[in-house]
Design an enzyme around this catalytic site. Sequence first.
Site, mmCIF file in Angstrom:
data_model
loop_
_atom_site.group_PDB
_atom_site.id
_atom_site.type_symbol
_atom_site.label_atom_id
_atom_site.label_comp_id
_atom_site.label_asym_id
_atom_site.label_seq_id
_atom_site.Cartn_x
_atom_site.Cartn_y
_atom_site.Cartn_z
ATOM 1 N N CYS A 123 0.498 -1.213 -0.345
ATOM 2 C CA CYS A 123 0.309 -0.165 -0.314
ATOM 3 C C CYS A 123 0.687 1.230 0.239
ATOM 4 O O CYS A 123 0.334 2.215 -0.354
ATOM 5 C CB CYS A 123 -0.635 -0.115 1.206
ATOM 6 S SG CYS A 123 -2.537 -1.191 1.096
ATOM 7 N N HIS A 256 -2.901 7.026 2.855
ATOM 8 C CA HIS A 256 -3.699 5.857 1.761
ATOM 9 C C HIS A 256 -5.095 5.655 2.731
ATOM 10 O O HIS A 256 -5.809 5.362 3.616
ATOM 11 C CB HIS A 256 -2.938 4.630 2.304
ATOM 12 C CG HIS A 256 -3.045 2.940 1.967
ATOM 13 N ND1 HIS A 256 -3.440 2.588 0.831
ATOM 14 C CD2 HIS A 256 -3.383 2.217 2.867
ATOM 15 C CE1 HIS A 256 -4.185 1.766 0.793
ATOM 16 N NE2 HIS A 256 -3.667 1.785 1.875
ATOM 17 N N ASN A 286 -10.314 -0.275 0.022
ATOM 18 C CA ASN A 286 -8.650 -0.107 0.165
ATOM 19 C C ASN A 286 -8.325 -0.743 -1.316
ATOM 20 O O ASN A 286 -8.530 -2.271 -0.939
ATOM 21 C CB ASN A 286 -7.718 -1.570 1.563
ATOM 22 C CG ASN A 286 -6.305 -0.717 1.802
ATOM 23 O OD1 ASN A 286 -6.024 -0.528 0.676
ATOM 24 N ND2 ASN A 286 -5.753 -1.230 2.687
HETATM 25 N N1 ACO Z 1 -18.947 -7.855 10.089
HETATM 26 C C1 ACO Z 1 -18.491 -8.399 11.438
HETATM 27 N N2 ACO Z 1 -17.859 -8.667 12.149
HETATM 28 C C2 ACO Z 1 -16.338 -9.174 12.263
HETATM 29 C C3 ACO Z 1 -16.037 -8.278 10.535
HETATM 30 C C4 ACO Z 1 -16.565 -8.233 9.463
HETATM 31 N N3 ACO Z 1 -16.639 -7.997 8.101
HETATM 32 N N4 ACO Z 1 -15.025 -8.735 10.804
HETATM 33 C C5 ACO Z 1 -14.631 -8.872 12.106
HETATM 34 N N5 ACO Z 1 -15.291 -9.160 12.890
HETATM 35 C C6 ACO Z 1 -15.560 -9.071 14.208
HETATM 36 C C7 ACO Z 1 -14.485 -9.998 14.988
HETATM 37 O O1 ACO Z 1 -14.111 -10.992 14.592
HETATM 38 C C8 ACO Z 1 -14.333 -9.400 16.517
HETATM 39 O O2 ACO Z 1 -15.719 -9.951 16.955
HETATM 40 P P1 ACO Z 1 -14.997 -10.691 18.414
HETATM 41 O O3 ACO Z 1 -15.631 -9.349 19.429
HETATM 42 O O4 ACO Z 1 -16.562 -11.577 18.952
HETATM 43 O O5 ACO Z 1 -14.084 -11.419 18.158
HETATM 44 C C9 ACO Z 1 -14.828 -8.340 16.318
HETATM 45 O O6 ACO Z 1 -15.847 -7.864 14.494
HETATM 46 C C10 ACO Z 1 -14.346 -6.691 16.280
HETATM 47 O O7 ACO Z 1 -13.047 -6.779 15.720
HETATM 48 P P2 ACO Z 1 -11.659 -6.406 15.661
HETATM 49 O O8 ACO Z 1 -10.762 -6.658 14.737
HETATM 50 O O9 ACO Z 1 -11.286 -5.980 17.035
HETATM 51 O O10 ACO Z 1 -12.373 -5.561 14.831
HETATM 52 P P3 ACO Z 1 -11.372 -3.693 14.569
HETATM 53 O O11 ACO Z 1 -11.887 -2.703 15.369
HETATM 54 O O12 ACO Z 1 -10.053 -4.027 14.954
HETATM 55 O O13 ACO Z 1 -11.875 -3.245 13.318
HETATM 56 C C11 ACO Z 1 -9.852 -3.545 10.777
HETATM 57 C C12 ACO Z 1 -10.722 -4.306 12.192
HETATM 58 C C13 ACO Z 1 -11.051 -2.398 10.221
HETATM 59 C C14 ACO Z 1 -9.351 -4.799 9.954
HETATM 60 C C15 ACO Z 1 -9.478 -2.770 11.447
HETATM 61 O O14 ACO Z 1 -8.586 -2.928 13.025
HETATM 62 C C16 ACO Z 1 -8.124 -1.843 10.573
HETATM 63 O O15 ACO Z 1 -8.521 -0.769 9.478
HETATM 64 N N6 ACO Z 1 -6.537 -2.006 10.291
HETATM 65 C C17 ACO Z 1 -6.229 -1.577 9.603
HETATM 66 C C18 ACO Z 1 -5.630 -1.759 8.143
HETATM 67 C C19 ACO Z 1 -4.960 -1.534 7.350
HETATM 68 O O16 ACO Z 1 -5.187 -0.168 7.881
HETATM 69 N N7 ACO Z 1 -5.015 -1.507 6.805
HETATM 70 C C20 ACO Z 1 -3.775 -0.794 5.750
HETATM 71 C C21 ACO Z 1 -2.907 -1.674 5.015
HETATM 72 S S1 ACO Z 1 -3.392 -2.668 4.036
HETATM 73 C C22 ACO Z 1 -1.680 -3.113 2.672
HETATM 74 O O17 ACO Z 1 -1.243 -2.932 2.495
HETATM 75 C C23 ACO Z 1 -2.150 -4.159 2.132
#
Ligand code: ACO
Length: 329
Positions: A123, A256, A286
């Site tokens: 990214c 990004h 993304n």
């Molecule tokens: N739908 C419904 N529920 C979901 C989903 C979904 N799609 N995905 C996860 N959950 C659930 C999980 O299972 C978890 O449930 P639990 O509490 O019962 O275990 C709950 O939602 C919370 O999950 P978290 O992983 O804690 O959610 P978080 O608030 O951290 O959000 C996310 C996840 C959106 C992926 C976030 O961590 C994020 O954006 N991270 C950064 C990603 C990024 O910036 N990437 C950039 C680089 S990409 C590249 O280089 C290719």
Amino acid sequence: MTLPLPRYSRITGTGSFLPSRRVTNAQLAEELAQRGVETSDEWIVARTGIHARHFAAPEVTASDLGFEAAKHALEAAGRSAADIDLIIVATSTPDMIFPSSACLIQQKLGVHGCPAFDLQAVCSGFVYALTVADSMIRTGAASKALVIGAEVFSRILDFNDRTTCVLFGDGAGAVVLEASDQPGLLASELHADGRHVGILCTPGTVAGGKVLGDPLLKMDGQAVFKLAVGVLEDVARSVLAKAGRQDADIDWLIPHQANIRIMQGTAKKLKLPLEKLIVTVDEHGNTSAASIPLALDHAVRTGRIKQGDTVMLEGVGGGFTWGAVLLDF
Ligand code: ACO
């Protein structure tokens, strides 16, 4: 003895391209439900700010998308493909192992001879590619470069993993970067930290005619989130200092486009009002290396970014890689 004039690089045209199939969160949730994978529009919007993404048809490749974006950028710059003397394509989803997508795009553009290569920094790829093109222009190795970010991330998504498959989309963005006696690109900085290879990776490879290992994207979202927030502030400050500019000099911030919460957090740390933040993650998801040039082109074509505006581009992604470019548009 006369000294050579200082040589800088400047963006003279932008372009982008999205595949026509737009998939809303509700549509994706319905498709995933058929596999027994549960998600919802509410969860995706609340955690990421994403409402929809575009997916390419199976026969469409990164070089197809990059080619269309490149044509739009050339048109905006008032240049033809024959004027270009360097092509760099940032991608992690190339058409094939080799030749590079850059060579394929060169061939589609109907030109021959200029250097063309892919650059892989996930990214952060576009910020890396722009910095490399700028360096080559400053040294006189090139005068008019096409810098492209093109991805078909839908190809490497695991649609049984709801924590990643709802986040990504396909698309391409491009700029024409030309030599200039006035600075366009003011300063840039690139970083990588290979200690974090495991938090965001697609670890599979091809050997002996077979795919070895897992060829689908894996991400520890929370680890990426924490790292991203810190490095995006630090690298922006460092690039501003190099350019002798202040936070308040930034007219537009284009981070990004991965997650609205990371983007808004970065703007807040840089004391920028949210009106200065360019957001396309809501409509594109993304798109990895394509996300920054897609957002830049969108902001230019909707009349927000105008000539003379100061723009901060910031990439962060797998590797772990990150970097920033400050430019006067
Ligand atoms: N739908 C419904 N529920 C979901 C989903 C979904 N799609 N995905 C996860 N959950 C659930 C999980 O299972 C978890 O449930 P639990 O509490 O019962 O275990 C709950 O939602 C919370 O999950 P978290 O992983 O804690 O959610 P978080 O608030 O951290 O959000 C996310 C996840 C959106 C992926 C976030 O961590 C994020 O954006 N991270 C950064 C990603 C990024 O910036 N990437 C950039 C680089 S990409 C590249 O280089 C290719």
